[in-house]
Design a protein around this motif. Sequence first.
Motif, short mmCIF file in Angstrom:
data_model
loop_
_atom_site.label_atom_id
_atom_site.label_comp_id
_atom_site.label_asym_id
_atom_site.label_seq_id
_atom_site.Cartn_x
_atom_site.Cartn_y
_atom_site.Cartn_z
N UNK A 497 1.03 -1.22 -0.07
CA UNK A 497 -0.11 -0.28 -0.09
C UNK A 497 1.07 1.33 0.02
N UNK A 498 2.01 1.27 0.78
CA UNK A 498 2.84 2.32 0.51
C UNK A 498 4.41 1.80 0.32
N UNK A 499 5.06 2.49 -0.36
CA UNK A 499 6.35 2.10 -0.97
C UNK A 499 7.37 3.17 -1.21
N UNK A 500 8.73 3.05 -0.90
CA UNK A 500 9.63 4.20 -1.19
C UNK A 500 9.56 4.91 -2.54
N UNK A 501 9.32 3.87 -3.58
CA UNK A 501 9.11 4.58 -4.90
C UNK A 501 8.16 5.85 -5.13
N UNK A 502 7.11 5.70 -4.43
CA UNK A 502 5.95 6.82 -4.60
C UNK A 502 6.38 7.76 -3.55
N UNK A 720 19.26 1.79 -3.23
CA UNK A 720 19.87 1.19 -1.92
C UNK A 720 18.97 1.65 -0.65
N UNK A 721 18.41 2.97 -0.93
CA UNK A 721 17.40 3.28 0.00
C UNK A 721 16.26 2.52 0.33
N UNK A 722 15.83 1.89 -1.08
CA UNK A 722 14.54 1.07 -0.91
C UNK A 722 14.88 -0.25 -0.37
N UNK A 723 16.05 -0.95 -0.50
CA UNK A 723 16.50 -2.08 -0.03
C UNK A 723 16.63 -1.95 1.55
N UNK A 724 17.27 -0.75 1.92
CA UNK A 724 17.31 -0.51 3.47
C UNK A 724 16.09 -0.47 3.93
#
Length: 837
Positions: A497-502, A720-724
């Motif tokens: 529902x929430x993800x860093x990409x957005x 990298x931030x997404x994986x973190x």
Amino acid sequence: MTTLDIPELALVALVGVSGSGKSTFARRHFLPSQVLSSDTFRAMVADDENDQSASADAFEALHHVAGTRLRRGRLTVVDATNLQPHARAALVRVAREHDVLPVAIVLDVPEALAWERTQGRDDRTFGRQVLARMQRDLRRSYGLLAREGFRKVHVLRGVEEIDAAEIRYEKLFNDRRELTGPFDVVGDVHGCREELEALLLRLGWVLHRDDAGRPVDAVHPAGRTAVFVGDLVDRGPDSPGVLRLVMGMVAAGHAICVPGNHEQKLLRKLRGRDVRLTHGLAETMAQLDAEDPEFVARVATFVDGLVSHFVLDGGRLVVAHAGLKEAYQGRASGRVRAFALFGETTGETDEYGLPVRYPWARDYRGSAMVVYGHTPTPAPEWVNNTICIDTGCVFGGKLTALRYPEKELVSVDAVKEWYAPVRPLVTAPARPDTVLDLADVTGRRHLEHAYGTLTVPAENAAAALEVMSRFAVDPGRLVWLPPTMAPCSTSTVEGFLEHPAQAFEDYRTAGVDRVVCEEKHMGSRAVVLVEREHGPFGGGVVHTRTGRPFFGAPLDAELLARVRAAVTSAGLWAELGTDALLLDCELLPWSAKAGGLIREQYASVGAAGRAALPAVLGTLDAAAARGLPVGQLRERMAARHAEVEGYSAAYRAYVAPTDGLRGVTLAPFAVLAGAGVSFADRDHGWHLDLADRLCAADPEFFTPTRRQVVDLADPAAVEAATEWWLALTSAGGEGMVVKPYAGPAARSARGALLQPGIKCRGREYLRIIYGPGYTDPTQLTALRRRSLGRKRGLALREHALGLAALDAFAEGAPLWRRHELVFAILACESEPVDPRL
């Protein structure tokens, strides 16, 4: 072409018979919103614009709307015949009530043409004799309009003149908003030429003298403009010398000046009026007798041309001799001029026989700074964004100037006491800084601050008042509340529902190229105001995001002591040059403050699911053993059981035993302000570095905030931030908050405030918020339709108020100003917004 000069703010009455073209003229020259038509208001109250029996009610409504527009500073045009004196008198009265100039525009066309036009309208059924009577009334009006109070009367005769007319707007004489300074505002001089010269020299001005050595002009090398608040004359030793210098500066464009009551009285005397030679006028007249008649005539012309007050610097500065309340600023009327010259009195006299002046500044709430004189005071004092700079030079005090916008006061001592005061110099009583007025925060209120405007509905104010009056900490120590935080745009990534990409895309769209991703601690928001020693804030305070005491007196005091010791050990008091710090923190674990909430709202749901679903599965297993077709149902129940286990694990991750402060940690992530300074303009790297130093000073009590700095144009940094984030949330973390790296006060390229932070919560954590089974594809599809606009707007409004509150705290603003901003933040929390966002 005929040019009609009209003030930018005025009540314009169109005067003419039916068929003279008033409505056509109004449409051609004014905005539809500026024109109030009597026909429209008759239709409004009676559903028939020709129902003459409704005229009284229609005009009552029209006058009310006209008054509202004028109060808000909007040009208003009344489209009616306005042929009767009583009709025009009502409009003049409305204009005077709102201190604007009434203007009449008369449209005079031949009666035959007016009758032809009238006959061509189906909604006009009166006879020609009515039109003839209107024409007679119009002729009588010519000689009456000016006497009735219309300050400008424009008469257009014939169709050609009407069609060729053009409207030209003129600014009021007091509107000098284009002058932005910098200014040196000089207090009451009262004939003290020697002190005026000394003050100008101290301010850096260069004096120019005539052949006789008399100062006749002054120039500032930095291009500053002097502003004189009036009372140049009387009581002192050289009123002509003061006038000669000030008149020269004004003529050369180096100064502007407003009149004082003493100039007003001098003018009446010079014009031959019967005036008593008191309060120093006798001395001035004797001094002028020694001057040549041409100079005296120039003095009369100069004083006669002075304007009651000036609105300067885009409306941010107002200068008037006796001050000016907000409703009068930029207006023109007799009572505005009277207030600017004399102020307002209670009608009483004191023991010295002098009028008791109403302390209007104590009630002032305007956004413009008001600088004035008139009432001598031993020392200037800021009262609600106003300041009196008459420090009684002629009475042996000082001559004072205010440097604007620096807000720096510069004074010189009087050479001697030139005139004995009737009343000793005393400081005007001001509303104590610790006193609040219920009217400051109740009812529907329109709040203006440096970062925007906000309307607080009455019902929201009532809800905030309930919290503030019953539960909140002392308002004197409640200097800031954190804004609500909006989530990132809804994710389209499968299962999320929430993800860093957005979150990254949200800031990229706003023009942000660098962000910091901070670990979102799952705890309770804690605002800590700590003083080095017991000072004006009682040593400090710890409160929740709604202003309530955090734990209570003993534990809060112990927490403050730990924070104070860490700040001292880290050397921040001296480094930041402050004796007080305001910290934005998260207190862990969540259960330390929210234990009751967890038990009642979350644990009960988990316990019910864990108790019921195993029994359901057991029953289904028994049914399957008997050959019943329950396989699909069992799969669904098994999935639900797993979801409930995940739900329980999610909230259990934030539950830990505590005993007092044992087991409690504090995670600071922003150092918002200190005594006399706001740190909202510092980047988040600076804030987090200071937070790390507190953690190093007391690692047992402080928890660091893990973070990633991300260049949004670098795909590798984004990945990298997404994986973190995925690793953080998989390990039970709540998620992260993405913030513009530039800091809390960051703005977009277009100058708009940015969201202070966007939260991006983990997939498992969101089970607590949306329920154990929210990841079901059907539920997730429905949740993806959630609307974020209201939440985001609320977050920005609260953030802007918070920045204004930090500025007010740093500036040492009066308590009412700080409190109304914090109160408005709390009032915003009553907005109906989905609490799960």
